[in-house]
Enzyme design. Sequence first.
Site, PDB file in Angstrom:
ATOM      1  N   HIS A 125      -9.103  -3.938  -1.627  1.00  0.00           N
ATOM      2  CA  HIS A 125      -7.795  -3.001  -0.638  1.00  0.00           C
ATOM      3  C   HIS A 125      -8.211  -1.501  -1.299  1.00  0.00           C
ATOM      4  CE1 HIS A 125      -3.329  -2.868   0.000  1.00  0.00           C
ATOM      5  NE2 HIS A 125      -4.133  -0.837  -1.066  1.00  0.00           N
ATOM      6  N   GLU A 126      -8.746  -1.106  -2.305  1.00  0.00           N
ATOM      7  CA  GLU A 126      -9.521   0.192  -2.761  1.00  0.00           C
ATOM      8  C   GLU A 126     -10.115   0.670  -2.260  1.00  0.00           C
ATOM      9  OE1 GLU A 126      -6.957   2.309  -4.141  1.00  0.00           O
ATOM     10  OE2 GLU A 126      -5.990   0.433  -4.205  1.00  0.00           O
ATOM     11  N   HIS A 159     -10.152   1.530   1.421  1.00  0.00           N
ATOM     12  CA  HIS A 159      -9.455   2.592   2.607  1.00  0.00           C
ATOM     13  C   HIS A 159     -10.699   3.626   2.496  1.00  0.00           C
ATOM     14  CE1 HIS A 159      -4.890   2.655   1.665  1.00  0.00           C
ATOM     15  NE2 HIS A 159      -5.560   1.928   0.276  1.00  0.00           N
ATOM     16  N   CYS A 171       0.909  -0.969   0.229  1.00  0.00           N
ATOM     17  CA  CYS A 171      -0.396   0.241  -0.088  1.00  0.00           C
ATOM     18  C   CYS A 171       0.663   0.941   0.276  1.00  0.00           C
ATOM     19  CB  CYS A 171      -0.820   0.098   0.852  1.00  0.00           C
ATOM     20  SG  CYS A 171      -1.582   1.492   1.570  1.00  0.00           S
TER      21      CYS A 171
HETATM   22 NI    NI Z   1      -3.532   1.015  -0.035  1.00  0.00          NI
END
Ligand code: NI
Length: 179
Positions: free
Chosen positions: A143-144, A147, A101
Amino acid sequence: MAVRPILKMGTTSLMQPSVEWPSDKFASPELSSLLNDMRETMVDAHGAGLAAPQIGQNVRVVIFEVLENPRYPAVSVPFTVLINPTITPLSDTLEEGWEGCLSVPGLRGAVERYDHIRYTGFDAEGNLIDRTVQGFHARVVQHECDHLDGVLYPMRMSDMSKFGFTEVLFPNLAPYDDH
Ligand code: NI
């Protein structure tokens, strides 16, 4: 357009939930400016994805692009702008895989993610995106979107023995696939 500083883990706002992008602000100069900065910042950092909170804007906007590379020869994901996303797992199957990341620089960790998902959202003009994907594409999207809920991948890890410095874990690889 500008390369913006990428916030690192420990920054309070990275762990706060982001708000929806307003439906009357698609195809706007404000959105174009944000997306241009995000893309320039991602490319500059050799990233595979970036979420708006990583440059300090807590709105539900992510971008990603995975070019074919030696580490994932069978994988490529087209450049995608995804706004106000939703994710639906299509099976309970979880796959473990290595993640990096841009907000956790220099490190990699193994994370379990759903292997098969459907995701929806909107592009910059407000057109619906609706895709069913598997494998690394599914991993990048999860993953995105994490966030946007204030979740960084180390918070998803169950086995901290699979967490370490990229240069130690993968000494022959360049850091080109963080997100
Ligand atoms: Ni990330």
